[in-house]
Design a protein around this motif. Structure first.
Motif, PDB file in Angstrom:
ATOM      1  N   SER A 158       0.837  -1.198   0.000  1.00 50.95           N
ATOM      2  CA  SER A 158       0.000   0.000   0.000  1.00 50.95           C
ATOM      3  C   SER A 158       0.866   1.239   0.000  1.00 50.95           C
ATOM      4  O   SER A 158       1.088   1.849   1.017  1.00 50.95           O
ATOM      5  CB  SER A 158      -0.944   0.023   1.206  1.00 50.95           C
ATOM      6  OG  SER A 158      -0.199   0.108   2.393  1.00 50.95           O
ATOM      7  N   PRO A 159       1.385   1.599  -1.167  1.00 55.35           N
ATOM      8  CA  PRO A 159       2.175   2.832  -1.248  1.00 55.35           C
ATOM      9  C   PRO A 159       1.297   4.043  -1.022  1.00 55.35           C
ATOM     10  O   PRO A 159       0.087   3.945  -1.008  1.00 55.35           O
ATOM     11  CB  PRO A 159       2.738   2.804  -2.670  1.00 55.35           C
ATOM     12  CG  PRO A 159       1.787   1.964  -3.430  1.00 55.35           C
ATOM     13  CD  PRO A 159       1.268   0.942  -2.478  1.00 55.35           C
ATOM     14  N   ASP A 160       1.940   5.147  -0.850  1.00 55.48           N
ATOM     15  CA  ASP A 160       1.273   6.355  -0.388  1.00 55.48           C
ATOM     16  C   ASP A 160       0.585   7.095  -1.523  1.00 55.48           C
ATOM     17  O   ASP A 160       0.858   8.251  -1.776  1.00 55.48           O
ATOM     18  CB  ASP A 160       2.362   7.257   0.211  1.00 55.48           C
ATOM     19  CG  ASP A 160       1.804   8.063   1.369  1.00 55.48           C
ATOM     20  OD1 ASP A 160       1.759   9.269   1.241  1.00 55.48           O
ATOM     21  OD2 ASP A 160       1.425   7.420   2.347  1.00 55.48           O
TER      22      ASP A 160
ATOM     23  N   ASP B 294      -2.491   8.961  -3.363  1.00 54.18           N
ATOM     24  CA  ASP B 294      -3.666   9.716  -2.949  1.00 54.18           C
ATOM     25  C   ASP B 294      -4.911   9.330  -3.719  1.00 54.18           C
ATOM     26  O   ASP B 294      -6.021   9.589  -3.302  1.00 54.18           O
ATOM     27  CB  ASP B 294      -3.422  11.205  -3.190  1.00 54.18           C
ATOM     28  CG  ASP B 294      -3.076  11.901  -1.876  1.00 54.18           C
ATOM     29  OD1 ASP B 294      -2.431  12.938  -1.941  1.00 54.18           O
ATOM     30  OD2 ASP B 294      -3.479  11.377  -0.832  1.00 54.18           O
TER      31      ASP B 294
END
Lengths: 163, 397
Positions: free
Chosen positions: A155-157, A159
């Motif tokens: 779960s990369p950051d 948006d």
């Protein structure tokens, strides 16, 4: 060393240190209290500059007056009152916290508190809809590593999928 | 809700900047930044009104598109961190707007105008900015949707420990409580970033055998948005420390010196050497030459100027002389000069100003990292049972 030489050396040392003392001493133009009071007053002819910072003639004269009064032993309130009598309330950079001016100081915190209530209500409304099938046990300590690995790789950051 | 709020903030920024231009050009509020009393006021007001109505209309029209699909799950999540962050920023913007228009309000209600100066903004926005720093210390440690409390508590305890040491240290050494709180908040923000990097680096060292610098590089490169954001936070916290140092611990002295005289300010010995006069194409320049030394070491000259422009002989302007020594700025202004080359100097020693510049450089580095393209996510085989345990019934993606 002969006595003559010693006395010459002593006289020389005294003279030099006397000269150094005079050379090193520099009188402060204004006392610290004067500058502090001057930074609370606004220069009446400049737009928003403190008396402490402005270099116009009036500001310099005001600083001299404050210095005289400080030397004469007047209290801070007396000196400030002297200027507000002549120039009105707007000569103060920091308006007094009384009467109508209380709205200046209290409305920003009130608005912030109001916003805080709205946010808290929104959060409450959201968390009320928890799904019943969710596992309630949090991960134990030894799974921290796996959790971090999963967090990092799975779960990369981004948006995009968030609100 | 967050999307709507974000768009609202964007529109408000635009409208407020038009409003600010309107204020300084119309003579509505007297300020050191206002510079024209022109007739452009009514046109700007019209423009502002059109933009305001247009923005609100656009927002309302597009409101259905900004409905968020995700429900808000937990107070301890990065989403709530963002909400709080928006709240504090909105509070700061409102306080600034309120202080700016307040003289108009008192004039309308009471007839006399009062001045709202720096003290108001320091007392209202100062705590809010410290709160932002604290949020910056917690935010990176929160996870999306729901944070695992044990992990959060463990990482926060490290940050809190370091912060407490810093707080007590500053109080003990210098005794200024406000400075201590500000610096502690900045240290809290810095430790959150370091804790996040440390966790990632530890993981990479264990699993990929990377050395520490390689691990830092690879971590940042793999997830630029997360780590770029952290680096920007680091930059802001460093700037905050610079501001705390230069605001709370600066020293000021005003002295009248003859050539050769020295004055001691905060450990620096300044020797006034001479006054010189030069001419440029438009102005006569009087320069005071001062030499800065400390602990016997010479740090070089500092020159403070006064310009007198042709045609405006009764108004002189100042050009300040600054000599940066290590972390400090030695700042000299020439106020007046007299016979015998006497000079009336105003001298400031501002500590930690270099940190403000350094923090800015770190901020720029973070922004550069943010613009890096994120690499494709390498597939990692994780057993299905473990995935379920880590994320609940389904993975995020």
């Amino acid at each position: 060393m002969s006595r003559q030489r010693i006395s010459i050396a002593i006289i020389l040392a005294l003279t030099v240190s006397w000269l150094l003392a005079f050379g090193a001493s520099a009188e402060d133009v204004y006392s610290e209290r004067t500058m502090e009071l001057a930074s609370q007053l606004q220069c009446p002819v400049c737009s928003g500059q403190a008396v402490a910072d402005s270099q116009v003639t009036l500001a310099r004269q005001m600083r001299d007056v404050i210095e005289q009064k400080v030397q004469a032993g007047e209290s801070d309130e007396q000196i400030i009152a002297y200027f507000t009598e002549r120039y009105g309330q707007h000569v103060l950079l920091d308006p007094p916290k009384s009467g109508f001016n209380l709205t200046l100081w209290w409305i920003p915190p009130a608005v912030l508190a109001l916003g805080g209530i709205v946010v808290v209500l929104y959060m409450r409304e959201g968390t009320g809809r928890t799904r019943p099938a969710r596992p309630s046990a949090p991960l134990g300590d030894d799974d921290d590593e796996l959790e971090s690995l999963a967090r990092e790789y799975l779960s990369p950051d981004t948006d995009a999928r968030r609100s | 809700m967050l999307k709507t709020w974000n768009v609202g903030l964007l529109l408000a920024s635009f409208l407020l900047s038009i409003f600010g231009t309107f204020i300084v050009r119309s003579g509505l509020i007297s300020s050191v930044h206002a510079f024209a009393l022109s007739d452009i006021g009514p046109y700007f007001l019209g423009f502002l009104t059109v933009m305001l109505i247009g923005s609100v209309a656009l927002l309302i029209w597009r409101l259905p598109l900004m409905r968020s699909e995700n429900t808000f799950e937990s107070v301890w999540s990065r989403e709530s961190g963002f909400l709080l962050n928006n709240l504090v920023f909105t509070g700061i913007a409102f306080a600034t707007l309120w202080g700016t228009i307040y003289p108009l309000i008192t004039e309308a209600f009471q007839g006399t105008a009062i001045t709202v100066g720096a003290p108001f903004y320091n007392q209202v926005n100062g705590p809010l900015l410290a709160l932002l720093l604290v949020l910056m210390g917690v935010g990176p440690l929160l996870a999306w949707r729901r944070t695992v409390m044990t992990a959060l508590l463990r990482s926060i305890s490290v940050s809190l420990g370091v912060t407490l040491v810093c707080l007590v240290g500053i109080l003990f050494l210098f005794g200024q409580p406000l400075a201590a709180i500000g610096a502690a908040a900045a240290v809290f923000a810095i430790s959150a970033v370091l804790v996040e990097y440390w966790r990632g680096v530890r993981l990479r060292r264990k699993n990929a055998g990377d050395s520490v610098p390689t691990a830092i590089y690879r971590l940042t490169r793999r997830d630029p948005r997360r780590f770029g954001g952290y680096i920007v936070h680091l930059g802001v916290a460093i700037i905050a420390i610079g501001i705390v140092g230069s605001w709370f611990f600066n020293t000021e002295r005003q002295v009248v010196l003859t050539p050769g005289q020295t004055v001691d300010v905060a450990g620096y010995t300044l020797r006034y050497e001479r006054l010189s006069e030069t001419f440029t194409r438009d102005a006569r320049v009087i320069t005071a030459h001062v030499n800065v030394a400390s602990n016997g070491r010479n740090h070089g000259p500092v020159e403070a100027h006064r310009y007198t422009y042709r045609g405006f002989e009764d108004q002189t302007t100042t050009q300040v002389g600054i000599n940066t020594v290590g972390f400090d700025d030695v700042y000299v202004m020439l106020l007046e000069w007299g016979e015998g080359s006497q000079a009336h100097l105003r001298i400031f020693v501002n500590p930690l100003v270099t940190w403000i510049w350094a923090g800015g450089a770190v901020y720029l580095l973070g922004m550069f990292v943010l613009f890096l393209p994120a690499p494709a996510i390498a597939p990692v085989t994780v057993r299905a049972a473990t995935r379920r345990e880590a994320f609940g019934e389904s993975t995020a993606d």
